[in-house]
Motif scaffolding. Structure first.
Motif, PDB file in Angstrom:
ATOM      1  N   ASN A 119       0.819  -1.215   0.000  1.00  0.00           N
ATOM      2  CA  ASN A 119       0.000   0.000   0.000  1.00  0.00           C
ATOM      3  C   ASN A 119       0.851   1.263   0.000  1.00  0.00           C
ATOM      4  O   ASN A 119       0.471   2.279  -0.581  1.00  0.00           O
ATOM      5  N   VAL A 120       2.017   1.205   0.628  1.00  0.00           N
ATOM      6  CA  VAL A 120       2.905   2.369   0.645  1.00  0.00           C
ATOM      7  C   VAL A 120       3.576   2.555  -0.717  1.00  0.00           C
ATOM      8  O   VAL A 120       3.499   3.631  -1.327  1.00  0.00           O
ATOM      9  N   THR A 155      -5.031  11.487  -3.798  1.00  0.00           N
ATOM     10  CA  THR A 155      -6.391  11.129  -3.404  1.00  0.00           C
ATOM     11  C   THR A 155      -6.555   9.618  -3.276  1.00  0.00           C
ATOM     12  O   THR A 155      -7.014   9.109  -2.243  1.00  0.00           O
ATOM     13  N   ALA A 156      -6.194   8.884  -4.317  1.00  0.00           N
ATOM     14  CA  ALA A 156      -6.343   7.424  -4.285  1.00  0.00           C
ATOM     15  C   ALA A 156      -5.410   6.795  -3.260  1.00  0.00           C
ATOM     16  O   ALA A 156      -5.755   5.795  -2.622  1.00  0.00           O
ATOM     17  N   THR A 157      -4.239   7.381  -3.101  1.00  0.00           N
ATOM     18  CA  THR A 157      -3.285   6.873  -2.123  1.00  0.00           C
ATOM     19  C   THR A 157      -3.868   6.950  -0.717  1.00  0.00           C
ATOM     20  O   THR A 157      -3.859   5.971   0.044  1.00  0.00           O
ATOM     21  N   ARG A 158      -4.361   8.117  -0.371  1.00  0.00           N
ATOM     22  CA  ARG A 158      -4.935   8.298   0.968  1.00  0.00           C
ATOM     23  C   ARG A 158      -6.225   7.493   1.138  1.00  0.00           C
ATOM     24  O   ARG A 158      -6.503   6.983   2.234  1.00  0.00           O
ATOM     25  N   LEU A 206      -3.889  -2.741  -2.162  1.00  0.00           N
ATOM     26  CA  LEU A 206      -3.266  -2.737  -3.487  1.00  0.00           C
ATOM     27  C   LEU A 206      -2.609  -4.060  -3.815  1.00  0.00           C
ATOM     28  O   LEU A 206      -2.353  -4.346  -4.989  1.00  0.00           O
ATOM     29  N   ILE A 207      -2.365  -4.889  -2.808  1.00  0.00           N
ATOM     30  CA  ILE A 207      -1.787  -6.208  -3.070  1.00  0.00           C
ATOM     31  C   ILE A 207      -2.768  -7.091  -3.844  1.00  0.00           C
ATOM     32  O   ILE A 207      -2.362  -8.016  -4.545  1.00  0.00           O
ATOM     33  N   SER A 266      -0.075   7.590  -7.415  1.00  0.00           N
ATOM     34  CA  SER A 266      -0.250   9.039  -7.285  1.00  0.00           C
ATOM     35  C   SER A 266       0.427   9.821  -8.406  1.00  0.00           C
ATOM     36  O   SER A 266       0.131  10.990  -8.621  1.00  0.00           O
ATOM     37  N   ALA A 267       1.344   9.169  -9.126  1.00  0.00           N
ATOM     38  CA  ALA A 267       2.146   9.862 -10.130  1.00  0.00           C
ATOM     39  C   ALA A 267       1.297  10.266 -11.334  1.00  0.00           C
ATOM     40  O   ALA A 267       0.438   9.510 -11.791  1.00  0.00           O
TER      41      ALA A 267
END
Length: 470
Positions: free
Chosen positions: A142-143, A256-259, A268-269, A150-151
């Motif tokens: 996830n990190v 946004t999607a990251t948070r 995300l795995i 986010s890119a």
């Protein structure tokens, strides 16, 4: 698991630390647990096969002088090393054959950096359960993949190394029991070591997977330093000279999607793709298209009947894999060369680990066919998308066969079957530098199947070295 909300903006490093340390096994979805086990086994298998790949021997020889220690295993070999050196070597072995799992949206191989560092530290420290390894893998992905998604700019630094290192820090920091403050410092210390560009990719250099290795070792060092009380910068992601601006610019990242993943239970795995073929993921649509078209139309074709193959792919796929064929390519160059890979598929029906070794690399038939294969860009606007992919094949009888895919084989919507997954794993095991035996292989499959019940993951690493207890 939800993070507390606040009117005061929280640094991303602090959010990552909270996510990594406060997530529980019960927070994970059933699919996240299942996919963690699938890709832990897959990554180990690929790493074992990499023990006999180009560059591994030289790396081990050089690393032997980088510190005495036997706390951690080198996968597929009898040697042992310090955790940092083991993470370095095993991470290289995982990524050096372009066979490790990938998050396509993030353009990232998250477990290549994460798992070697996590297992090396778990082997050194002891007492890490299989359940904890599953959670550490999920939060680490996830990190790292969170940074990748986010890119908004085209990749110029090598994200599997750069972002991948932060995912490894999250996993290792959790397994080492770092405090929240220490883990934030560890992210900062990792950033002082973050490295990796696409130049080795363009040149087909073995330094490309070495960049993944550097960042895996760096994660061990960052967490050890933080645990010892060494401070690191804290605003390492959004800061003026932070990761997102320097490594993922010039377009501003969208977190946004990251948070949402950190706060909302998106794992995300579960979005990882297998590599069904040992080649750059951007070539896989072309591989499947050639395989399909060679068997289509009621009359299977052979390689001599092919006059041309045209593969239309995304801009990032074109940028990464449209390189010209060479008569004597290095293995790393060939694994990312669509024309070389396509030629092997025309000749053999597939591409295998063995096709990057020995006389296979200079085979005249391969390079004659490679001249008939072209990759072009579809000029779409998304700088990170790997799909769609179209293939057009022309044969000597005048036929034109066409194929297109919107999602490549082994992507989350087209997952491999368990049998396909295990077939790949067993094939990888055959390429171990030292014979590990069938019994160890099958015991490892059983162990990972029931990973949440395993008391100490050193039982896993014991199976990866011929000199260890089995």
């Amino acid at each position: 698991m939800s993070l507390a909300q606040s009117d005061t903006p929280t640094l991303l490093a602090e959010e990552f630390a909270t996510h990594a340390l406060e997530t529980t096994f019960e927070d994970l979805s059933n699919d996240a647990i299942a996919q963690a086990k699938t890709f832990i086994l897959d990554t180990i298998g690929v790493g074992v096969s990499g023990s006999s790949a180009y560059g591994a021997e030289a790396l081990i020889t050089a690393a032997a002088g980088w510190g005495d220690g036997t706390a951690a295993s080198i996968w597929g070999r009898g040697q042992r090393a310090t955790p940092g050196v083991a993470a370095l070597v095993n991470a290289y072995q995982v990524h050096c054959q372009e066979y490790d799992c990938v998050h396509e949206g993030a353009v990232l191989h998250p477990l290549a950096t994460l798992l070697p560092a996590a297992l090396a530290c778990a082997e050194r420290d002891g007492g890490v359960s299989g359940r904890e390894l599953i959670v550490a893998s999920a939060v680490g992905v996830n990190v790292s993949a969170g940074l990748g998604i986010s890119a908004r700019s085209a990749m110029s630094f090598f994200r599997p190394a750069t972002a991948g290192g932060f995912g490894a820090v999250a996993a290792v920091g959790r397994l080492m029991g770092l405090s929240h403050e220490q883990l934030v410092h560890a992210f900062g210390i990792q950033y002082t070591q973050t490295s990796g560009t696409l130049q080795p990719h363009i040149e087909g250099s073995a330094a490309l997977p070495l960049q993944v290795a550097w960042n895996s070792r760096a994660a061990v060092q960052a967490c050890d330093l933080a645990k010892a009380g060494f401070p690191g910068p804290s605003d390492v992601f959004e800061g003026t000279y932070g990761y997102l601006k320097l490594f993922e610019g010039p377009q501003p990242a969208d977190l946004t999607a990251t948070r949402n993943a950190l706060h909302g239970g998106r794992w995300l795995i579960t979005e990882l793709s297998h590599k069904p073929y040992p080649a750059g993921r951007a070539t896989h649509g072309g591989i499947e298209g050639i395989q399909t078209l060679m068997q289509a139309g009621g009359k299977p074709l052979n390689a001599s009947e092919i006059t041309s193959v045209t593969i239309v792919a995304s801009p990032v796929s074109f940028r990464l894999c449209s390189r010209p064929d060479k008569p004597d390519p290095s293995p790393n160059y060939a694994r990312l060369c669509m024309s070389y890979i396509g030629a092997k598929v025309l000749l053999n029906g597939t591409i295998d680990l063995a096709h990057y070794r020995g006389e296979e690399l200079t085979d005249p038939r391969t390079h004659d066919l490679a001249r008939r294969i072209t990759m072009v860009s579809d000029e779409q606007s998304d700088p990170n998308s790997l799909v769609p992919v179209s293939v057009e094949l022309q044969s000597t009888d005048g036929q034109v066969r066409k194929w297109r895919c919107e999602q490549m084989l082994a992507s989350p919507t087209r997952r491999l079957t368990r049998e396909q997954h295990l077939t790949k794993f067993r094939r990888c095991w055959e390429f171990s530098a030292e014979d590990l035996g069938v019994e160890r292989r099958e015991r490892l499959i059983e162990m990972i199947d029931d990973l949440e019940s395993l008391g100490d993951v050193r039982d896993i690493t014991a199976l990866l070295s011929p000199g260890s207890r089995a």
